[in-house]
Design a protein around this motif. Structure first.
Motif: not given
Length: 501
Positions: A170-177, A186-188, A195-198, A214-220
């Protein structure tokens, strides 16, 4: 207990057609007749008697009945369904017992018509008693305990492996789609769940600039994502495509949450059923060993060598077939103790770990104590052995080779170091012989220069007086002429005279 007497022994000789004699209760009564019946007081007594029969033992009640009833007819044979039980009766009571296919068919016919042979018992009460005794006997056979059911572990570890495979797909399909729309994301973001939450929260990449993650990812990382969204090279997609991608992300997040819940459940079940095995190899490896063997009891029957190679059967038989080296480990390779050793000692540690693991499995399967002390002790022994194997490689090269390398005590010395500029030079280093030759050449050049200077000083002093120099030259010329004349005179006097006529 009840005893039946055979009335017509001739009909028992025809084993294949014996079932026809038990088609109806009337026919069954012509073959066998009830001789003695004794009722159990309660279910506990019935369970004790039935378990003794299952294990091939002679209970006290059965022994009393056989002494009273069968002793009168000692000349007759006793038909027994279990050959082991017949041997015990023969040894203790000196009664001749018979066990054959004919007896097996006779027992089957008696069970089918037991209500007609034993009168005075309602069928409903008979069914209830049989059901209760069957449940009690099954619990005893399985040593039933809700905390000791290893079937749940087998199902849980199988489901956990299936969930991991589905999550990866599922994750491979989601990233490719979603990568067609926003390939830079995908690289960041490397974590799959993040990735899926974002993606689920933002959707289209144009919404990253206005959305707060900001609740999912750090500021940088959030700043990098927003900067990449503005200059992304991805293609434009419709809202329907984004909705399908978001639905896929929901599935991934739900499966991930369920997987963590299932892992916690498996950890708790393993600590309840096999605590010592869990301490030795971990809950995942222990659960896979149990699932591979079929049950904890089956795993306890395996020797240590089989436990070591469980999961590597295909490699083992291929090595035996091709006459090559056999594998050293199977599922036990994934244990933490084997993983932290170097390649040279993996075989030794896996062999010792398998031996200690086999002991802990038997203790968990057959022991009554539920503590994990034995597993902790055995793990400590394996860790000590591992430390000795690692220290054995650190030996002195000189001497006997048996002494361990000594480590000096560290002492902090505050030294002021000065920069050495010679290290900056890229010129090759000059040998000592070359340096000596250069010094000698320099000394000779200095001597030659000094001689030249003296000669020049002499010339300067002689140039001041020209006339004396000329007179000296003339005197030297006259002296040379006088010497030449003397030489000629000597030659004349010594040469012979020749007369001319």
């Amino acid at each position: 207990f009840f005893l039946l007497q055979v009335l017509n022994e001739k009909k028992l000789q025809e084993v294949d057609s014996l079932w026809k004699e038990f088609e109806t209760p009337e026919k069954a009564n012509k073959i066998v007749k009830l001789k003695h019946f004794e009722k159990f007081q309660d279910t506990t007594e019935a369970l004790a008697a039935s378990t003794a029969l299952v294990e091939g033992k002679l209970s006290k009640n059965l022994k009393k009945i056989l002494k009273k009833i069968v002793a009168k007819d000692a000349h007759e044979q006793l038909a027994v369904a279990d050959a082991k039980l017949g041997g015990v009766i023969k040894d203790k009571l000196n009664l001749s017992c018979i066990h054959s296919p004919m007896v097996t068919e006779l027992m089957r016919g008696i069970r089918s018509q037991i209500e007609g042979l034993i009168t005075g018992l309602p069928s409903r009460e008979m069914a209830a008693m049989c059901l209760g005794l069957a449940h009690s006997l099954s619990r005893y056979k399985l040593k039933f305990s809700p905390d000791k059911v290893d079937t749940m572990i087998i199902q849980a570890i199988s489901l956990l492996d299936d969930l991991d495979k589905e999550l990866n797909n599922y994750i491979m399909r989601c990233r490719e789609w979603y990568g067609w729309h926003f390939p830079e994301l995908g690289k960041i973001i490397t974590d799959n769940l993040t990735y899926c939450k974002c993606v689920r929260k933002v959707g289209d990449r144009t919404n990253f600039a206005s959305s707060d993650v900001s609740d999912i990812l750090p500021e940088e990382i959030e700043e990098d994502v927003k900067a990449a969204a503005e200059i992304s090279m991805g293609t434009e997609v419709s809202e329907e495509d984004i909705n399908n991608i978001i639905h896929l992300c929901d599935q991934v997040i739900e499966i991930s949450e369920y997987r963590t819940q299932l892992y916690d459940y498996l950890k708790n079940r393993m600590m309840a059923i096999a605590p010592n095995l869990t301490v030795m190899v971990g809950e995942l490896v222990g659960a896979r060993l149990i699932a591979h063997a079929g049950s904890l009891l089956n795993l306890a029957k395996h020797p240590a060598s089989t436990v070591q190679l469980l999961g590597a059967e295909k490699a083992l038989f291929r090595a035996l077939k091709t006459k090559r080296d056999t594998p050293k480990f199977g599922l036990i390779y994934h244990a933490s103790l084997v993983g932290q050793t170097n390649t040279k000692n993996k075989g030794k540690i896996s062999r010792m770990l398998a031996a200690k693991t086999a002991l802990t499995i038997r203790y968990d399967a057959l022991g009554e104590n539920t503590s994990a002390e034995m597993g902790a002790e055995n793990r400590l022994k394996v860790e000590t052995r591992l430390r000795l194997l690692e220290e054995r490689g650190i030996r002195r090269i000189s001497g006997t080779g048996k002494a361990l390398a000594r480590t000096d005590k560290y002492q902090n010395k505050s030294e002021v170091k000065i920069f050495d500029p010679s290290g900056d030079s890229t010129l090759p280093a000059v040998s000592k012989k070359r340096k000596i030759q250069e010094v000698e050449e320099q000394d000779t050049e200095v001597v030659v220069k000094a001689k030249k200077l003296k000669a020049e000083m002499k010339e300067v002093t002689t140039v001041d007086n020209d006339e004396p120099i000329k007179k000296k030259k003339k005197k030297k010329g006259k002296e040379k002429q006088a010497e030449e004349e003397e030489v000629l005179n000597e030659e004349r006097t010594t040469s012979p005279t020749v007369e001319v006529r």
